[in-house]
Design a protein around this motif. Structure first.
Motif, PDB file in Angstrom:
ATOM      1  N   ALA A 273      59.147 -30.603   9.030  1.00 55.03           N
ATOM      2  CA  ALA A 273      58.559 -29.284   9.279  1.00 55.03           C
ATOM      3  C   ALA A 273      57.152 -29.402   9.848  1.00 55.03           C
ATOM      4  O   ALA A 273      56.780 -28.701  10.798  1.00 55.03           O
ATOM      5  CB  ALA A 273      58.545 -28.471   7.981  1.00 55.03           C
TER       6      ALA A 273
ATOM      7  N   GLU B 242      56.887 -30.046  13.496  1.00 53.31           N
ATOM      8  CA  GLU B 242      57.288 -28.912  14.328  1.00 53.31           C
ATOM      9  C   GLU B 242      56.396 -27.693  14.108  1.00 53.31           C
ATOM     10  O   GLU B 242      56.750 -26.579  14.493  1.00 53.31           O
ATOM     11  CB  GLU B 242      58.752 -28.541  14.032  1.00 53.31           C
ATOM     12  CG  GLU B 242      59.742 -29.660  14.247  1.00 53.31           C
ATOM     13  CD  GLU B 242      59.683 -30.232  15.655  1.00 53.31           C
ATOM     14  OE1 GLU B 242      59.656 -29.417  16.617  1.00 53.31           O
ATOM     15  OE2 GLU B 242      59.651 -31.478  15.797  1.00 53.31           O
ATOM     16  N   ARG B 243      55.230 -27.908  13.465  1.00 52.85           N
ATOM     17  CA  ARG B 243      54.283 -26.822  13.168  1.00 52.85           C
ATOM     18  C   ARG B 243      54.937 -25.733  12.312  1.00 52.85           C
ATOM     19  O   ARG B 243      54.746 -24.546  12.511  1.00 52.85           O
ATOM     20  CB  ARG B 243      53.716 -26.212  14.455  1.00 52.85           C
ATOM     21  CG  ARG B 243      52.913 -27.182  15.295  1.00 52.85           C
ATOM     22  CD  ARG B 243      52.341 -26.546  16.537  1.00 52.85           C
ATOM     23  NE  ARG B 243      53.393 -26.019  17.398  1.00 52.85           N
ATOM     24  CZ  ARG B 243      53.425 -24.773  17.855  1.00 52.85           C
ATOM     25  NH1 ARG B 243      52.463 -23.928  17.525  1.00 52.85           N
ATOM     26  NH2 ARG B 243      54.389 -24.376  18.634  1.00 52.85           N
ATOM     27  N   CYS B 244      55.738 -26.182  11.365  1.00 55.78           N
ATOM     28  CA  CYS B 244      56.452 -25.281  10.468  1.00 55.78           C
ATOM     29  C   CYS B 244      56.075 -25.572   9.020  1.00 55.78           C
ATOM     30  O   CYS B 244      55.459 -26.592   8.708  1.00 55.78           O
ATOM     31  CB  CYS B 244      57.970 -25.430  10.641  1.00 55.78           C
ATOM     32  SG  CYS B 244      58.593 -24.899  12.250  1.00 55.78           S
ATOM     33  N   THR B 245      56.475 -24.685   8.154  1.00 54.40           N
ATOM     34  CA  THR B 245      56.265 -24.842   6.719  1.00 54.40           C
ATOM     35  C   THR B 245      57.553 -25.295   6.049  1.00 54.40           C
ATOM     36  O   THR B 245      58.645 -25.196   6.635  1.00 54.40           O
ATOM     37  CB  THR B 245      55.800 -23.525   6.092  1.00 54.40           C
ATOM     38  OG1 THR B 245      56.855 -22.553   6.236  1.00 54.40           O
ATOM     39  CG2 THR B 245      54.539 -23.002   6.752  1.00 54.40           C
TER      40      THR B 245
ATOM     41  N   MET C 178      60.027 -22.440   6.021  1.00 54.72           N
ATOM     42  CA  MET C 178      60.791 -22.276   7.259  1.00 54.72           C
ATOM     43  C   MET C 178      61.951 -23.257   7.318  1.00 54.72           C
ATOM     44  O   MET C 178      63.058 -22.907   7.730  1.00 54.72           O
ATOM     45  CB  MET C 178      59.878 -22.470   8.465  1.00 54.72           C
ATOM     46  CG  MET C 178      58.831 -21.399   8.647  1.00 54.72           C
ATOM     47  SD  MET C 178      57.725 -21.799  10.032  1.00 54.72           S
ATOM     48  CE  MET C 178      56.562 -20.417   9.945  1.00 54.72           C
TER      49      MET C 178
ATOM     50  N   THR D 132      63.872 -20.572  14.040  1.00 53.45           N
ATOM     51  CA  THR D 132      63.557 -19.889  12.775  1.00 53.45           C
ATOM     52  C   THR D 132      62.070 -19.581  12.687  1.00 53.45           C
ATOM     53  O   THR D 132      61.681 -18.512  12.204  1.00 53.45           O
ATOM     54  CB  THR D 132      63.999 -20.765  11.588  1.00 53.45           C
ATOM     55  OG1 THR D 132      65.401 -21.020  11.692  1.00 53.45           O
ATOM     56  CG2 THR D 132      63.711 -20.068  10.265  1.00 53.45           C
ATOM     57  N   ARG D 133      61.237 -20.497  13.140  1.00 54.74           N
ATOM     58  CA  ARG D 133      59.790 -20.280  13.122  1.00 54.74           C
ATOM     59  C   ARG D 133      59.422 -19.027  13.913  1.00 54.74           C
ATOM     60  O   ARG D 133      58.664 -18.172  13.438  1.00 54.74           O
ATOM     61  CB  ARG D 133      59.073 -21.497  13.690  1.00 54.74           C
ATOM     62  CG  ARG D 133      57.555 -21.363  13.760  1.00 54.74           C
ATOM     63  CD  ARG D 133      56.937 -22.624  14.364  1.00 54.74           C
ATOM     64  NE  ARG D 133      55.485 -22.547  14.361  1.00 54.74           N
ATOM     65  CZ  ARG D 133      54.769 -21.995  15.343  1.00 54.74           C
ATOM     66  NH1 ARG D 133      55.388 -21.477  16.408  1.00 54.74           N
ATOM     67  NH2 ARG D 133      53.452 -21.959  15.269  1.00 54.74           N
TER      68      ARG D 133
ATOM     69  N   LEU E  22      57.867 -15.572  12.227  1.00 51.99           N
ATOM     70  CA  LEU E  22      56.530 -15.111  12.586  1.00 51.99           C
ATOM     71  C   LEU E  22      56.564 -13.725  13.215  1.00 51.99           C
ATOM     72  O   LEU E  22      55.719 -12.873  12.928  1.00 51.99           O
ATOM     73  CB  LEU E  22      55.861 -16.116  13.530  1.00 51.99           C
ATOM     74  CG  LEU E  22      55.517 -17.481  12.915  1.00 51.99           C
ATOM     75  CD1 LEU E  22      54.904 -18.405  13.962  1.00 51.99           C
ATOM     76  CD2 LEU E  22      54.588 -17.325  11.726  1.00 51.99           C
TER      77      LEU E  22
END
Length: 500
Positions: free
Chosen positions: A300, A303-306, A309, A372-373, A377
């Motif tokens: 995550a 991919e600059r995700c949490t 996410m 999904t990100r 958002l």
């Protein structure tokens, strides 16, 4: 459901009350009736979110500008209105009863505990609200401040049945307070404090506020001082007035555009679908090892995700593979407290964010995570549109056999550290008592996860009118297995991630 007596006459049965409500609905103009029908069919979810740190301010319960006056009627927020109609549609349904229980070690002062509850209810007017019809619209009326009853009982053996009975006791929102409390004294020398509130006045964040203030008021009484509590900037009833006045046209246009033509999630069922959704549920435990979580978090992060996410993406993928669908929706709860003045309030602010999954083209997990990100958002940018208004705007076909729009839910609980999970209350030691499963669910399938050491613990709730326990365990294995494979092989395609 037992009948209730009014004005010294005979008991009014639940069926008679339901018939009277339906008669009132039938008398409404068609456009108003359709709007209320959409509200009645709507499902709801509320999740927990870590609250902002509560500061200490003035002492005691202070009256605030614009606060509610006892006996005055106030509108319901949009979220409250949906829950009110669901309660009137089926008064015996307890799926929206919200419990919290803690084990207390040490000599419990029941009088001090009752006084602490009374102080908190005195501060937060919504805890004294009654919900009634005024013409063709429901309103909330704040009852005068008074003692909050504390049920006290001696329990021999396992307390779980007593807790489940307390949780599954219906609320009469018209006549009774939406809060009940019980102190169960156990034969091992400890006690359980069990609080049950109707979701119409509380969400997960509110439970944290409630426990923080309850602990301070109890400790103050035991120490012979006044409680130190921050002054409330407003009351929930003030928020409800604002909620009804807000123009959300642009937000609703986004959601009707985004959710146009969305299909229902059609998971393979073991049993014939009943004509009407009952909410009867079962529960299966979930466990995600720490290593799996660490690998998923690393994917995550790249991919600059949490982590949230990544978990949602994996859940969507698992559901899509199980149902054979590349287009589906998952609901996630959001706190709904975008302004700082809402942080110290008790009330129902949370709403449900609808995330439409795009699994088309058999993407890799990395590609799905990116999709999904973006979806999440964008959804958060439009999250102040109440779920019930979205349902009304979509004008979905009527189907009483399913929860509307959202058949699947997901939540990652960011549990607070100091209030819900507190370890003391005055001179008492405190630990959380997990509430036994009450046999109810808001969705056909729902996953709740929380941090447990280095990994994640959780449960999968499922509709037992549709699925057997073995099928639910298969669903759970499909999800946790996909999490493991996605963490080690994020460039695998969904069809490959679905393998054993």
């Amino acid at each position: 459901m037992t009948g209730e007596t009014r004005g010294g006459g005979r008991a009014v049965t639940g069926e008679e009350r339901r018939a009277a409500l339906l008669a009132r609905l039938a008398a409404l103009p068609p456009e108003r009736r359709e709007a209320l029908r959409a509200l009645t069919l709507a499902g709801a979810a509320a999740g927990r979110k870590a609250p902002a740190d509560g500061g200490a301010g003035g002492a005691g319960a202070q009256e605030v500008p614009g606060s509610a006056e006892a006996g005055r009627s106030w509108p319901l927020s949009f979220g409250q209105e949906r829950l009110w109609f669901l309660n009137r549609f089926d008064p015996a349904d307890t799926v929206y009863n919200t419990p919290w229980c803690v084990r207390l070690r040490g000599p419990v002062d029941a009088g001090a505990l009752a006084e602490a509850l009374t102080r908190v209810a005195g501060r937060h007017h919504v805890l004294r609200a009654r919900f009634r019809l005024d013409g063709d619209r429901p309103v909330q009326v704040v009852a005068p401040a008074g003692p909050v009853p504390l049920e006290v009982a001696e329990i021999a053996g396992d307390p779980a049945p007593a807790v489940v009975e307390l949780v599954n006791r219906p609320f009469d929102l018209e006549s009774d307070p939406p809060l009940r409390a019980a102190l169960l004294r156990l034969d091992d020398g400890t006690s359980l404090l069990c609080l049950v509130l109707h979701h119409i006045v509380v969400d997960g964040w509110s439970l944290d506020v409630l426990m923080r203030e309850l602990a301070e008021c109890y400790a103050a009484r035991r120490e012979g001082r006044g409680p130190v509590l921050e002054e409330l900037p407003m009351q929930y009833t003030d928020f409800a007035v604002e909620d009804r006045r807000r123009d959300r046209t642009a937000r609703l246009e986004y959601w009707t555009r985004t959710l146009a033509g969305v299909p229902v999630l059609d998971l393979p069922a073991d049993l014939p679908r009943p004509a009407r959704w009952t909410g009867r549920g079962g529960q299966e435990p979930l466990r995600v090892p720490g290593g799996t979580v660490a690998r998923l978090e690393e994917v995550a992060r790249r991919e600059r995700c949490t982590l949230f996410m990544a978990l949602v993406a994996a859940y969507q993928a698992a559901l899509g593979l199980l149902a054979g669908q590349d287009d589906l929706c998952v609901g996630v709860p959001v706190a709904g407290r975008g302004r700082t003045e809402l942080a110290p309030l008790i009330g129902y602010f949370s709403t449900t964010l609808v995330l439409r999954a795009d699994l088309s083209g058999d993407p890799t997990f990395r590609e799905l995570l990116g999709r999904t990100r973006v979806t999440l958002l964008r959804g958060l940018q439009h999250a102040d549109a109440p779920f019930e208004q979205i349902l009304g705007a979509l004008r979905l076909p009527r189907d009483l056999s399913r929860p509307p729009l959202l058949q699947a839910m997901f939540n990652l609980h960011n549990m607070p550290k100091d209030d819900l999970l507190r370890t003391s209350m005055g001179d008492l030691e405190v630990e959380v008592y997990p509430v036994p499963a009450a046999g109810r669910t808001k969705a056909e399938v729902s996953v709740d996860l929380w941090r447990a050491g280095e990994g994640l613990g959780g449960v999968l709730d499922y509709g037992c009118d549709l699925f057997t326990a073995e099928t639910a365990r298969r669903f759970a294995r499909a999800f946790t297995g996909l999490l493991e494979r996605a963490g080690t092989g994020p460039d695998l395609r969904l069809s490959e991630l679905g393998g054993g």
